[in-house]
Motif scaffolding. Structure first.
Motif, mmCIF file in Angstrom:
data_model
loop_
_atom_site.group_PDB
_atom_site.id
_atom_site.type_symbol
_atom_site.label_atom_id
_atom_site.label_comp_id
_atom_site.label_asym_id
_atom_site.label_seq_id
_atom_site.Cartn_x
_atom_site.Cartn_y
_atom_site.Cartn_z
ATOM 1 N N GLU A 161 53.149 -11.979 -29.645
ATOM 2 C CA GLU A 161 53.647 -10.378 -29.543
ATOM 3 C C GLU A 161 54.531 -10.506 -28.212
ATOM 4 O O GLU A 161 54.464 -11.228 -27.276
ATOM 5 N N VAL A 162 55.355 -9.558 -28.387
ATOM 6 C CA VAL A 162 56.455 -9.277 -27.226
ATOM 7 C C VAL A 162 56.536 -7.727 -27.058
ATOM 8 O O VAL A 162 56.746 -6.996 -27.775
ATOM 9 N N LEU A 163 56.098 -7.497 -25.593
ATOM 10 C CA LEU A 163 56.414 -5.895 -25.336
ATOM 11 C C LEU A 163 57.864 -5.796 -24.688
ATOM 12 O O LEU A 163 58.495 -6.502 -24.168
ATOM 13 N N GLY A 164 58.242 -4.482 -25.212
ATOM 14 C CA GLY A 164 59.760 -4.238 -24.679
ATOM 15 C C GLY A 164 60.014 -2.777 -24.973
ATOM 16 O O GLY A 164 59.261 -2.088 -25.613
ATOM 17 N N VAL A 165 61.333 -2.442 -24.778
ATOM 18 C CA VAL A 165 61.811 -1.193 -25.056
ATOM 19 C C VAL A 165 62.909 -1.489 -25.923
ATOM 20 O O VAL A 165 63.925 -2.401 -25.491
ATOM 21 N N VAL A 166 63.116 -0.852 -27.430
ATOM 22 C CA VAL A 166 64.193 -1.113 -28.102
ATOM 23 C C VAL A 166 65.691 -0.530 -27.523
ATOM 24 O O VAL A 166 65.540 0.744 -27.087
ATOM 25 N N LYS A 167 66.374 -1.324 -27.403
ATOM 26 C CA LYS A 167 67.715 -0.833 -26.747
ATOM 27 C C LYS A 167 68.693 -0.526 -27.761
ATOM 28 O O LYS A 167 69.638 0.409 -27.570
ATOM 29 N N ASN A 168 68.848 -1.380 -28.796
ATOM 30 C CA ASN A 168 69.911 -1.236 -29.619
ATOM 31 C C ASN A 168 69.776 -1.998 -30.851
ATOM 32 O O ASN A 168 68.944 -2.692 -31.133
ATOM 33 N N VAL A 169 70.710 -2.104 -31.937
ATOM 34 C CA VAL A 169 70.763 -2.889 -32.988
ATOM 35 C C VAL A 169 72.261 -3.502 -32.935
ATOM 36 O O VAL A 169 73.172 -2.775 -32.895
ATOM 37 N N ALA A 170 72.145 -4.790 -33.172
ATOM 38 C CA ALA A 170 73.510 -5.506 -33.222
ATOM 39 C C ALA A 170 74.208 -5.243 -34.296
ATOM 40 O O ALA A 170 73.814 -4.710 -35.443
ATOM 41 N N ASP A 171 75.403 -5.568 -34.430
ATOM 42 C CA ASP A 171 76.497 -5.432 -35.538
ATOM 43 C C ASP A 171 76.017 -6.253 -36.795
ATOM 44 O O ASP A 171 76.236 -5.932 -38.193
ATOM 45 N N ASP A 172 75.130 -7.173 -36.632
ATOM 46 C CA ASP A 172 74.650 -8.097 -38.004
ATOM 47 C C ASP A 172 73.003 -7.439 -38.214
ATOM 48 O O ASP A 172 72.398 -8.253 -38.932
ATOM 49 N N GLY A 173 72.495 -6.341 -37.540
ATOM 50 C CA GLY A 173 71.321 -5.975 -37.909
ATOM 51 C C GLY A 173 70.066 -6.415 -37.021
ATOM 52 O O GLY A 173 69.092 -5.976 -37.259
ATOM 53 N N ILE A 174 70.345 -7.252 -36.298
ATOM 54 C CA ILE A 174 69.429 -8.010 -35.250
ATOM 55 C C ILE A 174 68.980 -6.730 -34.252
ATOM 56 O O ILE A 174 69.636 -6.088 -33.810
ATOM 57 N N LEU A 175 67.653 -6.773 -34.116
ATOM 58 C CA LEU A 175 66.938 -5.847 -33.083
ATOM 59 C C LEU A 175 67.190 -6.279 -31.782
ATOM 60 O O LEU A 175 66.719 -7.571 -31.432
ATOM 61 N N LEU A 176 67.663 -5.487 -30.802
ATOM 62 C CA LEU A 176 67.862 -5.976 -29.339
ATOM 63 C C LEU A 176 66.571 -5.170 -28.771
ATOM 64 O O LEU A 176 66.718 -3.929 -28.742
ATOM 65 N N VAL A 177 65.873 -5.845 -27.999
ATOM 66 C CA VAL A 177 64.994 -5.392 -27.321
ATOM 67 C C VAL A 177 64.788 -5.893 -25.624
ATOM 68 O O VAL A 177 64.936 -7.151 -25.409
ATOM 69 N N ASP A 178 64.687 -4.927 -24.774
ATOM 70 C CA ASP A 178 64.849 -5.220 -23.292
ATOM 71 C C ASP A 178 63.233 -5.691 -23.246
ATOM 72 O O ASP A 178 62.298 -4.824 -23.188
ATOM 73 N N THR A 179 63.112 -6.879 -22.654
ATOM 74 C CA THR A 179 61.595 -7.443 -22.393
ATOM 75 C C THR A 179 61.557 -7.949 -20.943
ATOM 76 O O THR A 179 62.408 -8.059 -20.454
ATOM 77 N N PRO A 180 60.332 -8.426 -20.682
ATOM 78 C CA PRO A 180 60.261 -8.693 -19.234
ATOM 79 C C PRO A 180 60.794 -10.246 -19.083
ATOM 80 O O PRO A 180 61.379 -10.536 -17.911
ATOM 81 N N LEU A 181 61.556 -10.846 -20.153
ATOM 82 C CA LEU A 181 62.275 -11.986 -19.912
ATOM 83 C C LEU A 181 63.799 -11.717 -20.140
ATOM 84 O O LEU A 181 64.516 -12.626 -20.286
ATOM 85 N N GLY A 182 63.991 -10.365 -20.126
ATOM 86 C CA GLY A 182 65.644 -9.904 -20.265
ATOM 87 C C GLY A 182 65.894 -9.440 -22.006
ATOM 88 O O GLY A 182 64.778 -9.250 -22.746
ATOM 89 N N LEU A 183 67.121 -9.190 -22.390
ATOM 90 C CA LEU A 183 67.374 -8.536 -23.560
ATOM 91 C C LEU A 183 67.131 -9.878 -24.669
ATOM 92 O O LEU A 183 67.719 -10.763 -24.533
ATOM 93 N N GLN A 184 66.283 -9.659 -25.471
ATOM 94 C CA GLN A 184 66.076 -10.311 -26.668
ATOM 95 C C GLN A 184 66.385 -9.979 -27.950
ATOM 96 O O GLN A 184 66.302 -8.761 -28.180
#
Length: 344
Positions: free
Chosen positions: A298-321
């Protein structure tokens, strides 16, 4: 499979009692043959009331899928669609995947799926008249590797369809669920998308797009599903000016019309052409979430965006994943705590 079961169910679809004797006369068979067909229907999970002296009756009137009514709702784009309606099938996705040289834009819809597929190995529960289940085969000239974001594009078609029917409470959950959120932003599942691909990574490919929409689920079915669930008629009833049940022929035809438009757009521009619209529907955009990954972590984070290819971008303690797979959960998430951890 009993050949008389569905013709009998078509007669019972009016929600009225029909005597066994009258049914036997109509189909020119014995009452024992009628009884056998009714038992087959019950084995499929269909509830049929049987009252001595009155006959057989469904709990309520239902709409059966009708090819002409569906294509009429598709409108001008009906020539795109090769529509097949089956009475009973294990899975519409599996059925299409097993066909050879299936024509482009072939849609297979079923009155009943006995083993419908959901994501991550789950079963999609469906019942006669209570849910709409179908699959659409769409051929792409590009390879499977270029179809990232396709399930999100299909979600846009679903949202356009629901909006046209006056259902405005629905939102999307990345990557392929349609939810109705309560006041605590906990979602109840209304519809789901499952896409299976055939073909080469770089050459022509076929996507089998499976969609299940809950229409009017009985309480017993709702209680048998292992996640919060709702249906279209309950959702539509929340609108003060919408008291009429939604006809599944019109629903399927309208959705196919929007799918033709969205998939044609996707072919030309990929997901980037639909990205902003998809984001406007996303239930958890800029929300604190728990990402449940396929490997069990599991990874905790805040949903930041969706990339142009549909990948979910989440801001996590390790950075944007970037996440191409997994499931969003709000269970045990503290919004302020997560924002503090990721430094928002």
């Amino acid at each position: 499979m009993n050949k008389l079961t569905f013709p009998i169910l078509q007669l019972l679809a009016d929600g009225q009692f029909h005597s066994g004797e009258a049914l036997a006369q109509q189909f020119k068979v014995t009452r024992a043959t009628i009884w056998s067909a009714i038992k087959h229907a019950e084995a499929l999970g269909i509830t049929i009331f049987s009252v001595r002296g009155r006959g057989y009756k469904l709990p309520q009137a239902i709409d059966f899928l009708d090819k002409n009514l569906v294509l009429s709702a598709v409108g001008e784009q009906r020539e795109w669609i090769n529509l097949i309606i089956l009475d009973e099938v294990a899975s519409t996705n599996t059925y299409l995947m097993q066909q050879k040289n299936v024509p482009h834009a072939t849609c297979v819809a079923a009155h009943i799926q006995t083993n419908g597929k959901g994501r991550r190995g789950r079963t999609w529960v469906s019942q006669l008249g209570a849910s709409l289940t179908f699959s659409l085969a769409w051929r792409f000239q590009c390879g499977a590797a270029a179809l990232s974001g396709l399930s999100l594009a299909v979600g846009v078609a679903l949202m356009r369809t629901l909006a046209s029917l006056g259902v405005n409470q629905a939102q999307l959950k990345w990557p392929n669920d349609v939810l109705v959120l309560d006041e605590n932003r906990q979602g109840k599942k209304l519809a789901g998308i499952l896409i299976e691909l055939q073909g080469d990574l770089d050459g022509p490919s076929t996507a089998v797009i499976g969609i299940g929409i809950n229409l009017n689920l009985p309480k017993t079915v709702l209680e048998s599903i292992d996640q919060p669930t709702t249906d279209l008629n309950k959702t539509a009833a929340l609108n003060k000016n919408n008291n009429q049940p939604i006809n599944q022929n019109f629903l399927l035809g309208t959705l196919l019309k929007h799918l033709v438009s969205v998939l044609s757009n996707f072919e030309q521009l990929s997901f980037v052409g639909l990205r902003d619209e998809w984001l406007s529907y996303h239930a958890y955009h800029r929300q604190a979430v728990r990402m449940l990954l396929p490997n069990g972590t599991e990874v905790l984070g805040v949903v930041k965006n969706v990339a142009d290819d549909g990948i979910l971008l989440v801001d996590t303690p390790l950075g944007l994943q970037r996440f191409s797979a997994g499931e969003i959960s709000l269970r045990g998430v503290n919004m302020q705590g997560v924002r503090h951890v990721v430094g928002d």
